[in-house]
Structure formats: structure tokens, C-alpha cells
Design an enzyme around this catalytic site. Structure first.
Site, short mmCIF file in Angstrom:
data_model
loop_
_atom_site.label_atom_id
_atom_site.label_comp_id
_atom_site.label_asym_id
_atom_site.label_seq_id
_atom_site.Cartn_x
_atom_site.Cartn_y
_atom_site.Cartn_z
N GLU A 16 8.65 16.60 15.36
CA GLU A 16 9.05 16.52 13.94
C GLU A 16 8.18 17.47 13.11
O GLU A 16 6.96 17.39 13.16
CB GLU A 16 8.88 15.08 13.43
CG GLU A 16 9.46 14.91 12.03
CD GLU A 16 9.30 13.50 11.48
OE1 GLU A 16 8.18 12.95 11.55
OE2 GLU A 16 10.29 12.95 10.96
N CYS B 31 13.29 11.70 6.76
CA CYS B 31 13.30 11.31 8.16
C CYS B 31 14.65 11.63 8.78
O CYS B 31 14.77 11.85 9.97
CB CYS B 31 12.96 9.84 8.30
SG CYS B 31 14.00 8.82 7.26
N GLU C 180 9.66 1.84 10.88
CA GLU C 180 10.68 2.88 10.65
C GLU C 180 9.93 4.20 10.75
O GLU C 180 9.11 4.51 9.89
CB GLU C 180 11.26 2.78 9.24
CG GLU C 180 11.60 1.39 8.76
CD GLU C 180 13.00 0.98 9.12
OE1 GLU C 180 13.75 1.83 9.63
OE2 GLU C 180 13.32 -0.19 8.92
N LYS D 158 0.86 -1.20 0.00
CA LYS D 158 0.00 0.00 0.00
C LYS D 158 0.89 1.24 0.00
O LYS D 158 1.52 1.57 0.99
CB LYS D 158 -0.92 0.03 1.23
CG LYS D 158 -2.06 1.02 1.01
CD LYS D 158 -2.48 1.80 2.23
CE LYS D 158 -1.76 3.06 2.52
NZ LYS D 158 -1.90 4.21 1.62
P1 NDP Z 1 2.21 8.69 7.52
O1 NDP Z 1 2.43 7.98 8.80
O2 NDP Z 1 1.19 9.74 7.47
O3 NDP Z 1 1.83 7.65 6.38
C1 NDP Z 1 2.63 6.54 6.07
C2 NDP Z 1 1.77 5.46 5.43
O4 NDP Z 1 0.85 4.96 6.42
C3 NDP Z 1 0.93 5.96 4.27
O5 NDP Z 1 0.90 4.97 3.27
C4 NDP Z 1 -0.44 6.14 4.93
O6 NDP Z 1 -1.48 6.09 4.03
C5 NDP Z 1 -0.45 4.96 5.87
N1 NDP Z 1 -1.43 5.04 6.97
C6 NDP Z 1 -2.00 6.15 7.51
N2 NDP Z 1 -2.85 5.80 8.50
C7 NDP Z 1 -2.82 4.45 8.59
C8 NDP Z 1 -3.47 3.49 9.43
N3 NDP Z 1 -4.33 3.84 10.39
N4 NDP Z 1 -3.20 2.17 9.24
C9 NDP Z 1 -2.32 1.79 8.30
N5 NDP Z 1 -1.69 2.65 7.47
C10 NDP Z 1 -1.91 3.96 7.62
O7 NDP Z 1 3.64 9.25 7.04
P2 NDP Z 1 4.00 10.10 5.77
O8 NDP Z 1 3.59 9.38 4.53
O9 NDP Z 1 3.54 11.50 5.97
O10 NDP Z 1 5.60 10.05 5.79
C11 NDP Z 1 6.39 10.90 6.54
C12 NDP Z 1 6.83 10.24 7.84
O11 NDP Z 1 7.59 9.08 7.54
C13 NDP Z 1 7.75 11.13 8.66
O12 NDP Z 1 7.41 11.01 10.01
C14 NDP Z 1 9.13 10.52 8.40
O13 NDP Z 1 10.07 10.79 9.41
C15 NDP Z 1 8.79 9.06 8.29
N6 NDP Z 1 9.84 8.33 7.58
C16 NDP Z 1 10.68 7.50 8.28
C17 NDP Z 1 11.72 6.85 7.65
C18 NDP Z 1 12.63 5.93 8.39
O14 NDP Z 1 13.36 5.17 7.75
N7 NDP Z 1 12.65 5.94 9.72
C19 NDP Z 1 11.97 7.05 6.22
C20 NDP Z 1 11.02 7.91 5.57
C21 NDP Z 1 9.99 8.53 6.24
P3 NDP Z 1 -2.14 7.45 3.46
O15 NDP Z 1 -1.14 8.03 2.53
O16 NDP Z 1 -3.37 6.98 2.78
O17 NDP Z 1 -2.41 8.32 4.65
#
Ligand code: NDP
Length: 523
Positions: free
Chosen positions: A424, A325, A291, A210
Site C-alpha cells: 500500500e 483505503c 479495518e 483517540k
Molecule cells: P496508522 O495505522 O498510522 O494510524 C491509525 C491510528 O492508530 C492513529 O490514530 C495512530 O495514532 C494510531 N496508532 C499508531 N500506533 C499505535 C499503537 N501502537 N497503538 C495504538 N494506536 C496506534 O494509519 P493512518 O492514520 O496513517 O491511516 C491510513 C491507513 O488507514 C491506511 O493503511 C488505510 O488503508 C487505512 N484505512 C482503512 C480503512 C478501512 O475501512 N479499511 C479506512 C480508512 C483508512 P497517531 O496518529 O498518533 O500515529
């Protein structure tokens, strides 16, 4: 024979060479002609499935432009995909490891040929400039090649060592877990999306992928490449949809064996919680790999090379507009050199060109309206919690184009406990903190609940050694930028609230998606 020792990271493209710039611009034209406006359906059991509703990708640098659409998976689609994947698992798990690995290698070869297209698509869909898109596609190729080669060490009976015992044969066998869900973010929509599904797949699992809502097109582009490379039907199911609907359904489902998630702390912790609750009919403890976010700091002490420190700070803070991130969102400078370092940092950041990804600006628009509004609130808060040294506004347009533009922002003399120093922000916003001395700087660096990346600019060997032991981060860098981990070279993942430290692109990453069976035969 495939060996991890033969893996070499992809070189990056040099965009100071005008020929490479021209090639990129030609790729943008090709993508506009061939991919913009395209629709990517779901893929379930090898078939393309359309849905009544669609998700739309918008160019964040020019919000009047629609880049394309994907289908939007329903709960019924997700259920069918899960069932189909378990059926596919029965045969996929029995494939030879090298046969599965070869599919990843072929996908890497196709992606190498289509590298510029993938880059240009991300420039339009999420606003990456040329270099940011280029290093990301290089990383996606690296994940495919590295995981293909690292998988071999898990093949066959006796892949892990056991101690000799008289009269018996003993050995360990690595077995795949089953069917899992891979939920990825928009900020590395090619590399992280690809790495998070390639790893479980190559060791014999089936995956429901997804992607994030904002970046479904580049995900669809990658899935097409993986299918072209030979993934059998049902092994990889493509399910663009809404996280809180289809994501939630899959993470709570009793038939989901593992979850690999990269995204925000809030969503990650929620998934961890719901995944721990056993559902009727569930017969395993779900494996969860997380992550999450960061509040990454770079420390500069009085012995540091000023130019190295300012370059490191600028690259780490503003690369892809701080939407990594690993991005530096706290600059911690010891009092003795605070004014010199901060003035030089502000001067350097002033020279960053803001504009569209297509123009190859250094700082482009942030990804979407929600992010834009969240950053605006932090900008307002920053004016109360420190002194705005640069930027501070989010104009929402640039060069006559409406888009999610935020000025590169530096806020000075922020207290360590301030919200902009703890939370963040995920945008081009840096909190600068003044430390009394080196020890105080290290204490401040460790004073958040996150622990993803960190850095120290110093010439003092003892301090670097102290940081090596005591700076609480999963990825620590000395005298360079704190972003840009390379697969196999700097295995990546954070401590504390930054995740389960699974170290993507590291020697043990694939073991997250395997279970070990010890088998003994008495002769
Ligand atoms: P989100 O947590 O908003 O979304 C990540 C994914 O989770 C999306 O596909 C989202 O779908 C999905 N999602 C949202 N709600 C749910 C739920 N209730 N159940 C299951 N899946 C769900 O993060 P972002 O996409 O905004 O990404 C940015 C974040 O990612 C930052 O915090 C960043 O630091 C972190 N990150 C961490 C990394 C690491 O390696 N530690 C690397 C890259 C990013 P939808 O798009 O439909 O909301």
C-alpha cells in the site's frame, strides 16, 4: 418510533453550481476567523483538561500555516479517562435505546447545520477539496442517523429470535460490552472518527476516542457537537495523543473491553497481537474490530466501455490524492485493449489540476512529511519496477507554496509481484499491470494479501458473475468507481489483511459492540 427503514443517505452538494462554491468559500473565511488557531483540550468526565504538551495541526498544502492545536493526553490522563468511563457505564448502559439514539439524531441535526464549517475545517487541516470534504461530512451524518435507527433492533428482551419450547419462556437479550477504545485514522477524520465512536455508544458502551495526530481539530469539533447533543459526562472521553504512547497503553490495558481500530495493516496487526495477550487482572477476551489497508484493483477487459473505465480509474485513483483505503492503486488491463485504455487513462489524469484544497484542486498535497517521504521512496522504486507514464516526482511545493505535493503518477507494465503492485502506497500513484486475458486479470487481482475494494469494467455477464463469486474483496463494484461507499447502501469492510470485515454502515455492525445473553424461565 425509530426505524432503520426511515434512514435516507444525505445528498451531496453540486459544486458545478457557483452558489455552492461561493457558500464554501464563505465557510472557509468563517473557519479562518473562528476556528483557525483554536485549541481543543482533552475531555475527561465532561471536563476540558489541558496538558503541558500540545499536538499541532498543519495545513499540508501550505506547511507554513498552523491550523490549530489539541492537548496531548498522557498515560495518567488515559488512566483517569478509563476509570471515569467505567463509572459512567453503570448508568449509560441502563438508558433506553431510543433515548441514546436520540442523542445521535440530534448530533446529526447539528452537523447538518454546521456542514460547511466541518468541510472547510478539513480542507485546511488535511487538504480535502470541496467535493471530498462534502461527501465525508455527509457520511458522518449518515453514520449518526443510520446507527441511531439500526440500534432499535437490539432493544429489549426477545430482540433476536429463538425457537418456541413447551413450558418455558426463552429469549435473547443484547447487552453492551463495557468501555472500549476507538482509534481512528486521519484520512476520513470526520466520518470514520464519528462512526467508530457512535456505533458502540448508541448500544450502551462508553468510548475513549483517540483521533489521529494530524486531524485532532476536526475530531474536537465533532466531540463538541456530540456533547452539545446531550452525551452525559464520562460516556465519551476525548483523548488526542500519540498512538504509540496513549494508544498502546489503552490497547494493552486489562480494563479495556473492546478496541475498534481503523488504520494501517502494521499497526492493526500489532494491536491484534497485544490485545490477545491477557494482562494481570483482566477478566475477558478483548473484542477487536480492525479495518486496515488495501491494494485495490480495477480490472478492465476488452468488452468494457472505454469511457466508463477511464472515468472509473481516474476517480478511484486520484480522489483525495489516492489517500483512501478504497483507492485504486492497481489498474489491471487485458492485453488486447491495454494500449488504448492506458493511453486514455494517462490523458485523462494529465488534465487533473494540482493545487490547494482551498482552490478546490482535483489533486492536493498528501497529509504529512512521513507520508510524503514514504511516497517519494515508492516513486523511486516505481522507476525501477515499471515505466513512468505520468508524473513520477514529488516537488514538495506548488504555486509558490511549500506543501507535501506529489504529482499524479502512473507507472506502466508493472509485474504483479513487484513491490509497487503489492504494498500500500497511500498516495496518487497507480501501478498498471498487463494481463493476458480476463482469467489472468482476475488471478492478478487476487494476488495480494489484501482484499478491501475491487472493481471490474466489463460488458460480459459471465465474467461479472465469476467476479461476484471469486474476486476476493469485501466491496466489489462493476462498471463504476471503486471508492465512495455510502452508509447503509454499500456496507464497508475488507477481507484478508484488509480487516475483520465488520462492515461499517451495515445491518450487523452494531452487533460488534454487543454480547448476547440467553435467558430461560421454566413456567
Ligand atoms: P496508522 O495505522 O498510522 O494510524 C491509525 C491510528 O492508530 C492513529 O490514530 C495512530 O495514532 C494510531 N496508532 C499508531 N500506533 C499505535 C499503537 N501502537 N497503538 C495504538 N494506536 C496506534 O494509519 P493512518 O492514520 O496513517 O491511516 C491510513 C491507513 O488507514 C491506511 O493503511 C488505510 O488503508 C487505512 N484505512 C482503512 C480503512 C478501512 O475501512 N479499511 C479506512 C480508512 C483508512 P497517531 O496518529 O498518533 O500515529
Amino acid at each position: 418510533m425509530l426505524k432503520v427503514q426511515d434512514y435516507r443517505p444525505q445528498p451531496f452538494t453540486d459544486f458545478t453550481n457557483p452558489e455552492n462554491v461561493a457558500a464554501y468559500q464563505a465557510a472557509l473565511e468563517k473557519v479562518r476567523a473562528e476556528l483557525v488557531g483554536k485549541h481543543y483540550p482533552l475531555i475527561i468526565n465532561g471536563e476540558r483538561v489541558d496538558t503541558a504538551e500540545r499536538l499541532t495541526s498543519i495545513n499540508p498544502c501550505d506547511t507554513s500555516e498552523v491550523i490549530g492545536t489539541t492537548a496531548k493526553a498522557t498515560i495518567e490522563d488515559a488512566q483517569r479517562a478509563l476509570e471515569g468511563a467505567w463509572e459512567a457505564f453503570e448508568t449509560w448502559k441502563a438508558w433506553d435505546m431510543d433515548a441514546r439514539a436520540r442523542i445521535l439524531l440530534k448530533a446529526a441535526a447539528i452537523l447538518k447545520r454546521r456542514r460547511l464549517e466541518a468541510c472547510a475545517l478539513m480542507t485546511l487541516e488535511v487538504g480535502k477539496n470541496y467535493a471530498e470534504a462534502d461527501v465525508e461530512v455527509a457520511e458522518a451524518i449518515d453514520f449518526l442517523e443510520y446507527y441511531a435507527r439500526s440500534a432499535m433492533k437490539y432493544a429489549g428482551f426477545g430482540a433476536a429470535e429463538t425457537t418456541w419450547f413447551e413450558g418455558e419462556e426463552n429469549g435473547l437479550l443484547y447487552l453492551p460490552l463495557g468501555v472500549g477504545v476507538s482509534i481512528s485514522p486521519w484520512n476520513f477524520p470526520c466520518a470514520i472518527f464519528t462512526g467508530m465512536l457512535a456505533a458502540p455508544l448508541v448500544v450502551g458502551n462508553c468510548v475513549l476516542a483517540k483521533p489521529a495526530e494530524d486531524s485532532g481539530m476536526i475530531a474536537g469539533f465533532m466531540v463538541d457537537i456530540l456533547l452539545e447533543a446531550g452525551l452525559p459526562a464520562g460516556v465519551l472521553q476525548f483523548l488526542p495523543g500519540i498512538g504509540s504512547e496513549v494508544g498502546e497503553y489503552l490497547t494493552t490495558h486489562p480494563k479495556t473491553r473492546f478496541i475498534t481500530f481503523t488504520g494501517s495493516r502494521a499497526v492493526g496487526l500489532h494491536i491484534n497481537e497485544v490485545a490477545a495477550k491477557i494482562q494481570p487482572g483482566q477478566k475477558w477476551i478483548k473484542k477487536v474490530v480492525l479495518e486496515l489497508g488495501g491494494k485495490d484493483a480495477l480490472i478492465v477487459d476488452e468488452t468494457a466501455d472505454l469511457d466508463v473505465a477511464v472515468t472509473a480509474a481516474t476517480q478511484s485513483a486520484f480522489g483525495f490524492n489516492g489517500q483512501k483505503c478504497s483507492a485504486m492503486s492497481r489498474l489491471i488491463v487485458v492485453d488486447e485493449v491495454y494500449d488504448t485504455v492506458v493511453n486514455a487513462f494517462v490523458e485523462r489524469a494529465k488534465s487533473l489540476k494540482v493545487g490547494t484544497g482551498e482552490e478546490n484542486a482535483a489533486v492536493t498535497a498528501v497529509v504529512n512529511e512521513e507520508s510524503f517521504e514514504k511516497i517519494r521512496q515508492y516513486l523511486a522504486l516505481g522507476k525501477q519496477e515499471g515505466q513512468v507514464l505520468l508524473g513520477g516526482e514529488a516537488p514538495g511545493e506548488w504555486g509558490g507554496k511549500k506543501g507535501y505535493y506529489v504529482q499524479p503518477t502512473i507507472i506502466g507494465d508493472v509485474k504483479p509481484e513487484a513491490r509497487i503492485a503489492q504494498e500500500e502506497i497511500f498516495g496518487p500513484v497507480v501501478a498498471v499491470l498487463r494481463a493476458r486475458d480476463w482469467q489472468d486479470a482476475l488471478r492478478i487481482a487476487n494476488s495480494t494479501e489484501y482484499g478491501l475494494t475491487g472493481g471490474v469494467c466489463s460488458q460480459d455477464r459471465q465474467r461479472l458473475e465469476q467476479a461476484r463469486a471469486e474476486f476476493e474483496v469485501g466491496n466489489l463494484y462493476f462498471n463504476r468507481k471503486i471508492t465512495g461507499a455510502i452508509v447503509g447502501v454499500q456496507p464497508f469492510g475488507g477481507y484478508n489483511m484488509s480487516g475483520t470485515d465488520s462492515k461499517a454502515g451495515g445491518p450487523d455492525y452494531l452487533a460488534n459492540f454487543l454480547q448476547l445473553k440467553a435467558v430461560t424461565e421454566r413456567w
